[in-house]
Scaffold this motif. Structure first.
Motif, PDB file in Angstrom:
ATOM      1  N   ALA A 107      59.666   1.810  11.360  1.00 12.35           N
ATOM      2  CA  ALA A 107      59.537   0.794  12.400  1.00 12.35           C
ATOM      3  C   ALA A 107      59.057   1.390  13.715  1.00 12.35           C
ATOM      4  CB  ALA A 107      60.869   0.075  12.592  1.00 12.35           C
TER       5      ALA A 107
ATOM      6  N   ALA B  12      59.918  -3.440  21.574  1.00 11.41           N
ATOM      7  CA  ALA B  12      60.450  -3.121  20.242  1.00 11.41           C
ATOM      8  C   ALA B  12      61.151  -4.326  19.612  1.00 11.41           C
ATOM      9  CB  ALA B  12      61.379  -1.914  20.319  1.00 11.41           C
ATOM     10  N   PRO B  13      61.955  -5.093  20.375  1.00  9.10           N
ATOM     11  CA  PRO B  13      62.557  -6.285  19.773  1.00  9.10           C
ATOM     12  C   PRO B  13      61.507  -7.305  19.314  1.00  9.10           C
ATOM     13  CG  PRO B  13      63.758  -5.690  21.750  1.00  9.10           C
ATOM     14  CD  PRO B  13      62.522  -4.828  21.708  1.00  9.10           C
TER      15      PRO B  13
ATOM     16  N   SER C  89      60.138  -6.186  16.066  1.00  9.26           N
ATOM     17  CA  SER C  89      61.132  -6.507  15.038  1.00  9.26           C
ATOM     18  C   SER C  89      61.022  -7.971  14.601  1.00  9.26           C
ATOM     19  CB  SER C  89      62.532  -6.207  15.562  1.00  9.26           C
ATOM     20  OG  SER C  89      63.495  -6.500  14.584  1.00  9.26           O
ATOM     21  N   ARG C  90      60.839  -8.869  15.558  1.00 10.75           N
ATOM     22  CA  ARG C  90      60.684 -10.291  15.221  1.00 10.75           C
ATOM     23  C   ARG C  90      59.394 -10.535  14.442  1.00 10.75           C
ATOM     24  NH1 ARG C  90      62.917 -10.649  20.399  1.00 10.75           N
ATOM     25  NH2 ARG C  90      60.884 -11.006  21.375  1.00 10.75           N
TER      26      ARG C  90
ATOM     27  N   LYS D 227      59.884  -9.483  10.931  1.00 13.72           N
ATOM     28  CA  LYS D 227      60.693 -10.474  10.212  1.00 13.72           C
ATOM     29  C   LYS D 227      59.810 -11.619   9.707  1.00 13.72           C
ATOM     30  CE  LYS D 227      64.761 -13.401  10.699  1.00 13.72           C
ATOM     31  NZ  LYS D 227      65.848 -13.843  11.584  1.00 13.72           N
TER      32      LYS D 227
ATOM     33  N   GLN E 131      60.388  -4.250   3.230  1.00 15.46           N
ATOM     34  CA  GLN E 131      61.185  -3.301   4.008  1.00 15.46           C
ATOM     35  C   GLN E 131      62.014  -2.464   3.047  1.00 15.46           C
ATOM     36  OE1 GLN E 131      64.215  -5.258   6.273  1.00 15.46           O
ATOM     37  NE2 GLN E 131      64.666  -3.471   7.504  1.00 15.46           N
TER      38      GLN E 131
ATOM     39  N   ARG F 111      64.376   2.204   8.775  1.00 13.47           N
ATOM     40  CA  ARG F 111      63.715   1.115   8.064  1.00 13.47           C
ATOM     41  C   ARG F 111      62.236   1.451   7.949  1.00 13.47           C
ATOM     42  NH1 ARG F 111      67.941  -1.394   7.775  1.00 13.47           N
ATOM     43  NH2 ARG F 111      69.237  -2.564   9.168  1.00 13.47           N
TER      44      ARG F 111
ATOM     45  N   TYR G 273      58.449   0.219   6.348  1.00 12.25           N
ATOM     46  CA  TYR G 273      57.720  -0.989   5.994  1.00 12.25           C
ATOM     47  C   TYR G 273      56.432  -0.618   5.273  1.00 12.25           C
ATOM     48  CZ  TYR G 273      60.953  -3.214   9.154  1.00 12.25           C
ATOM     49  OH  TYR G 273      62.099  -3.668   9.752  1.00 12.25           O
TER      50      TYR G 273
END
Length: 110
Positions: A31, A42-43, A46-47, A50, A60, A67, A69
């Protein structure tokens, strides 16, 4: 929503498209490496990941606290199939237009 709709919806965002392209060209990445060079937090990355996972475009793998990918090229085959179907339609349409223009080089046809 069909798989194709989910695929196009997920890839419609430039950040998500760039993440998938990065995975396709570089292979499996953690990640943190995916977040490098992306102009979002970074958040937010992450979204985006998702959304891509929910669309089935990436998978993942968890190893300890990390994590990783990777892209699912088979998920992109639906785009290829859709594109080829439409390519055949437009190629036929353009061939018919060429034929029409050859019959009426002055462009006077109705």
């Amino acid at each position: 929503m069909t798989d194709l709709h989910s695929t196009f919806a997920a890839l419609s965002d430039p950040t998500r498209l760039s993440l998938v392209e990065k995975l396709l060209t570089q292979g499996e990445l953690p990640a943190g490496a995916l977040a490098e060079g992306v102009e979002v937090s970074a958040p937010a990355v992450s979204r985006h990941l998702k959304v891509l996972r929910a669309a089935g475009l990436i998978v993942q793998r968890v190893q300890g606290t990390h994590r990783y990918y990777s892209a699912r090229p088979e998920a992109l085959r639906a785009i290829h199939g859709w594109t080829m179907e439409h390519r055949a339609f437009w190629a036929g349409s353009l061939d018919r237009l060429d034929t029409l223009l050859a019959l009426d080089p002055e462009g006077d046809a109705p």
